[in-house]
Design an enzyme around this catalytic site. Sequence first.
Site, PDB file in Angstrom:
ATOM      1  N   ARG B 168       0.806  -1.485   0.413  1.00  0.00           N
ATOM      2  CA  ARG B 168      -0.141   0.385  -0.144  1.00  0.00           C
ATOM      3  C   ARG B 168       0.803   1.392  -0.092  1.00  0.00           C
ATOM      4  NH1 ARG B 168      -2.920  -0.783   4.750  1.00  0.00           N
ATOM      5  NH2 ARG B 168      -4.196   1.273   5.181  1.00  0.00           N
ATOM      6  N   LYS B 187      -3.714  -6.989  14.241  1.00  0.00           N
ATOM      7  CA  LYS B 187      -3.118  -6.850  14.615  1.00  0.00           C
ATOM      8  C   LYS B 187      -3.355  -6.765  16.447  1.00  0.00           C
ATOM      9  CE  LYS B 187      -0.893  -3.321  12.853  1.00  0.00           C
ATOM     10  NZ  LYS B 187      -0.357  -2.393  12.657  1.00  0.00           N
TER      11      LYS B 187
END
Lengths: 446, 446
Positions: B168, B187
């Site tokens: 990205r 995460k």
Amino acid sequence: MRAVDLVVKKRNKEVLSRDEIAYLINGYVDGSIPEYQISAWLMAVFFCGMSREETGHLTDVMIQSGTVFDLSGIAGPFVDKHSTGGVGDKVSLILAPLVAACGVPVPMMSGRALGHTGGTLDKLESIEGYTTALSMDRFRDVLSEAGYAMTGQSADVVPADRLLYALRDVTGTVESVPLITASILSKKFAEGSDALVFDVKCGSGAFMKTNAQARELAESLVETGDALGKRVVAVLSAMEQPLGHMVGNFLEVEESIACLHGSVGSRSLQPDARSADLMEVTLRLAAWMLVLGGKCSSVEQGCELAGQKLDDRSAWRRFVHNVELQGGDPAVLERRYQNWRAPESHTITAADAGYVEHIDAYKVGMAGVYLGVGRNKADDDVLPHVGIEIHTKRGSRVGCGDALCTIYAAGEQALQNALPLLEQAFRVGPGPVQQLPIILQEISNL
Amino acid sequence: MRAVDLVVKKRNKEVLSRDEIAYLINGYVDGSIPEYQISAWLMAVFFCGMSREETGHLTDVMIQSGTVFDLSGIAGPFVDKHSTGGVGDKVSLILAPLVAACGVPVPMMSGRALGHTGGTLDKLESIEGYTTALSMDRFRDVLSEAGYAMTGQSADVVPADRLLYALRDVTGTVESVPLITASILSKKFAEGSDALVFDVKCGSGAFMKTNAQARELAESLVETGDALGKRVVAVLSAMEQPLGHMVGNFLEVEESIACLHGSVGSRSLQPDARSADLMEVTLRLAAWMLVLGGKCSSVEQGCELAGQKLDDRSAWRRFVHNVELQGGDPAVLERRYQNWRAPESHTITAADAGYVEHIDAYKVGMAGVYLGVGRNKADDDVLPHVGIEIHTKRGSRVGCGDALCTIYAAGEQALQNALPLLEQAFRVGPGPVQQLPIILQEISNL
């Protein structure tokens, strides 16, 4: 300059400069910019589009990525035609010798069949010995002698297009009007054309299914041509039913010969061998090419001149000359004319009397893929002598049991695969059918 | 299933199924799907978005791409906090021991400084000997003993996120709310949290510059958490001026100590060492964590309990215990408190008397990058003892010549680079300034 910043710029709907576009494309071609940045940029272009000027820059940068044909020494200007692809579209085979016969040289770079649409190179190569793989020198010689030459895209012409197209194909970014525009125009201008006529097909058998889509592409081609200082004409033509009577490789060569000659050897043509739709599109495109080539001052004059050169068989003689120069044997061609058919055949007949309301070009084209006229994948083989002969066109009156079309297949399995598609393709109804125009619109920057 | 078809599906604004998302992400992680197809898909997501359910699937597939922390055997539930990043944001350093002192264990996974924003790991590592690289076993031990443990993302937790984020970053697809949401949530949930509190920063010093952007992300985090069956609270807080008085790594450790302890050794604190804005945000986040951890039934009760544990120095003792367990030396810490400063310093003073109208957090953060507080690139080094001490906050009355801030730099060049940014960051005007709220909005799925 960083590639990611240019991706973000396009993503934010800004306009890239020529230098920025050159940085991306040249970096992609020389391997310094990775595919994942180019594919992100392509998707951003898909959503945000490109201005005409940007599309012009992209086209020009793509042209400069490889060899540009040098046609100096041959009298120009050079005019080419490009079709966006249809079913039964053998226009190039008739048009190139016709326009050459009228005195405008045609350096023609064509493509191969893909999906449901046919390819001019595949049709020409169904002529025994005919080669479309010409060296630059040979291309120039054939163009000088016959007034036209037929070739495919060579690896060193617009390499950026081959790389970009391969990436677009696997990243869902094929259907973008500015990207399609730059792909088409870069190839056509790299082969040395001074002006272009486009046959933008519209309907079930075309890539552009609606008038709005076809018009959008036509406008983009014409306006981007303008941004590049080139004269471009786009003719929108209907592709709801197949063009003409034949769908196949050698079958379409035959129909082209019939249109050019009227009769070959001892066999006379069937009354309607020159399909009205095929001739109307061909003459209209020829007329525009004659206007762009400076030979005629109006399209009407162009139609008249082209009609003369067809009737006096000048176009036919150009065709024979080109076939000889590109390695074909006219004697084999004549011997095979109306004789060379794949072994398995089947004729579909009308279940009831009535009028042919519709012949779905897409379904006929897909049946052609099953038969081996076209390809599913770029490396599939095609067969020369398979295909579909269409006996009736939209609007024709048919009696119960009359032949609608005949299938020629290399084997029983291919025949069985194609049959249901063709049965579905024809729709016969009880009442007369209103005729539809074949030429839908014309857009030019003249 | 073919990757290109899924790219086209998303490009056409359709919703992908869990299986389809898993095919793309797992194929990317195992190398069977090339980066150029994933980057095209990411750009399509940028333009077309994802439904909450899709974002939930993406999050879950990313979690499953690697190791999931196993905290069984330690009494839960576990609640963590995540900030979207700001300037002077040392909340985690105070919050983790505070919530742990209240009886809710905090397994905290933090990040590093990038761009103008600071990173909790860099701040903690400015404590001599402190390590954030803990094995899974050691992480469990520290969490059990101190009630909280601080670590970074390890290579085997959510490998899909590291790969996707790297792609990205170079393809202009960072700024996508569903992609940001999945990155953050994957995460946090992979580290074993049962519930999450988000501090969504909003303003010049944050990634989300406007309330609308911050609210969009907050809603996405909360609703995607809901789709995953997890309780999530998002607190939107202002990030127009830096949070608290210190911007730096060890400088922020100092300010955290001041907030936890009130005084250290023989030195007493300055009167406003506990910044009102820093304390308000910290207590509010703590209170929500206590509610999510089942310790308090309301945010008000949570604020009261947290205040008690701060006042009775339970939180401070947790902090010292954690520092020892993670390798730090409290004696060195105390010796350096208010003494450890980079050698070059300069104080900016007010040119006129008046009121501090604005302290631009973004400019202060960028000055910090020049000084070595933060990083331009992920592999840059940071310095522990550089930074900016802010003597006055927005709304304060200043006399002509009063200190606005003091810069601590490792060298003259860094000082000269940071100076103009800091001079521009402060704006002093003639009249009193209206106070603005620090907590802007709270969104939860409770």
